[in-house]
Motif scaffolding. Structure first.
Motif, short mmCIF file in Angstrom:
data_model
loop_
_atom_site.label_atom_id
_atom_site.label_comp_id
_atom_site.label_asym_id
_atom_site.label_seq_id
_atom_site.Cartn_x
_atom_site.Cartn_y
_atom_site.Cartn_z
N SER A 225 6.92 3.87 0.36
CA SER A 225 8.04 4.25 1.48
C SER A 225 8.32 2.85 2.37
N TYR A 226 7.11 2.36 2.60
CA TYR A 226 7.19 1.30 3.62
C TYR A 226 7.85 0.06 2.82
N ILE B 24 0.69 -0.94 -6.14
CA ILE B 24 0.53 0.36 -5.36
C ILE B 24 0.03 1.38 -6.46
N THR C 13 -3.61 4.14 4.06
CA THR C 13 -2.44 4.91 3.45
C THR C 13 -3.16 5.48 2.02
N GLN C 14 -4.07 5.10 1.45
CA GLN C 14 -4.85 5.66 0.47
C GLN C 14 -6.23 6.12 0.70
N THR D 229 -3.76 3.18 -6.37
CA THR D 229 -4.03 4.43 -6.10
C THR D 229 -4.86 5.15 -7.18
N SER E 240 0.87 -1.29 0.05
CA SER E 240 0.11 0.11 0.02
C SER E 240 0.86 1.26 -0.01
N SER E 241 1.86 1.04 0.49
CA SER E 241 3.00 2.21 0.74
C SER E 241 4.29 2.03 -0.02
#
Length: 407
Positions: free
Chosen positions: A74-75, A159, A188-189, A163, A71-72
């Motif tokens: 950066s993660y 993602i 996250t979104q 998104t 979902s992210s």
């Protein structure tokens, strides 16, 4: 009379160490390796080891972080750490092989390893073997990539797709994975509409948990602004391409007649299969799980050297719900027990082996900003439970420190 400790250690030098082969480098496998070599390091005369860890991935992937990693972006960068970048494992007596174990011969204590990228076959001798390859899970429960670079591309595509959704994203399957995936995606979104469909009347229906836990899971999922459809078994999902712009949506129909349009359909329902095809058939249940003693040694009396072979983590036939915490606990016991057996050879003492107790049902479930836990102390839920069990990174920091990976 047994030989003095230093004399036996001299026989087992850096040129003739105790060879330990570990199939699988995730929670259980790493816990076994780290607890073993740290136990062997504590003596005035260190016990010489040669630990080989074989894994299909080129690094440690935080599996329970998958809902957030998908979902992210950066993660996703954080959730996969190459083995060469894990500080505690950078030592001359630990080696990594990017590949898989295809079979073992317990009598000769020899494993056949297929090394990537070309599946080059070679034999590996060992004194102790630990099976820690877990369950084989499908996409998108976990990424299927076997290198960090490919994984980041795989996660990034997923993602981007969710998104840019114009219609709801449908997550199918109301088990722990589906709940966490739907909730993390919505968290996250927040602009994406997320629907979770489950075929039964309660979430977590496959788990041996009380109804109040399942009801609480539903309340937290809805509180996370996920639209939940219970008693909705997926019948069909048909892709439809827009002739003007080429975008694809899915015409979804459920067996109860309900229809909807989804921009993405994420299947979070699958029966994970134990990754144990390399194990002798005599050691396995009909479902492919490994039969073990409470000491985590193989319980089969039909194979030679059974007590030099261990199995840990999700692939063992044992009570309780499969969990990261249980896997690390079992890996620790296997490492400590191998150390005890080595001491028996060196000192002639009867080993004191750790034994795994029967495990009652327990669970930790991250649902958006909240978490739910159930165990011996009953059920707890809320933001504080999220902090205790997962913090802000679905447990990555907790696991990293528990395994002492940064030492």
């Amino acid at each position: 009379m047994s030989a003095p400790f230093s004399d036996v250690c001299a026989l087992r030098s850096v040129h003739n160490p105790y060879r330990v082969l570990i199939a699988g480098g995730c929670y259980a496998g790493l816990a076994a390796a780290i607890n073993l070599f740290q136990s062997c390091d504590t003596f005035d005369d260190p016990i010489p080891l040669d630990i080989t860890i074989v894994d299909e991935r080129d690094g440690f992937y935080h599996v329970i972080g998958s809902p957030l990693a998908l979902s992210s972006k950066s993660y996703a960068e954080k959730a996969w750490v190459k083995y060469k970048d894990i500080p505690v494992l950078q030592r001359p007596d630990v080696r990594f092989v990017h590949g898989s174990v295809s079979k073992i011969d317990p009598e000769s204590k020899t494993a056949t390893i297929l090394e990537k990228p070309n599946k080059t076959e070679r034999a590996e001798l060992y004194d102790f073997f630990i099976a820690a390859t877990g369950l084989r899970r499908v996409w998108p429960v976990v990424p299927q990539s076997q290198s960090r670079d490919e994984y980041l591309e795989e996660a990034g595509r997923h993602i981007d797709a969710v998104t840019n959704s114009t219609a709801p994203v449908l997550v199918v399957g109301g088990g722990a994975v589906g709940i966490e995936m739907a909730a993390e995606l919505k968290e996250t979104q927040p602009n994406v509409q997320v629907t979770l469909a489950h075929s039964r009347s309660k979430l977590l229906s496959a788990e041996p948990l009380p109804d109040n836990v399942k009801d609480c899971a539903l309340e937290l999922t809805e509180e996370a602004k996920v639209n939940v459809l219970l008693n909705h078994r997926l019948k069909s999902s048909t892709p439809v391409t827009n002739a003007q712009d080429g975008t694809v949506v899915y015409d979804v129909e459920f067996e109860n007649g309900h229809k909807m349009t989804a921009s993405q359909v994420i299947m979070a329902v699958s029966r994970s299969v134990p990754s144990t095809t390399y194990m002798p058939a005599e050691t396995l249940t009909e479902e492919g799980y490994v039969n073990v003693l409470p000491t985590l040694q193989l319980s089969s009396d039909k194979i030679p050297n059974a007590l030099s072979h261990f199995a840990v983590g999700d692939l063992i036939h044992w009570s309780g719900i499969k969990r990261c915490g249980s896997a690390m606990h079992q890996g620790k016991f296997a490492g400590l027990n191998i150390h005890q057996i080595i001491l028996q050879e060196i000192q002639g003492k009867e080993p004191v082996l750790n034994k795994l107790a029967e495990t009652p049902p327990m669970i930790g479930l991250a649902v958006g900003k909240n978490a739910l836990s159930y165990g011996g102390d009953g059920m707890k839920y809320g933001t504080q439970v999220m902090e205790w069990f997962f913090e802000a990174d679905l447990g990555f920091r907790i696991v990293w420190d528990h395994l002492r990976l940064g030492m």
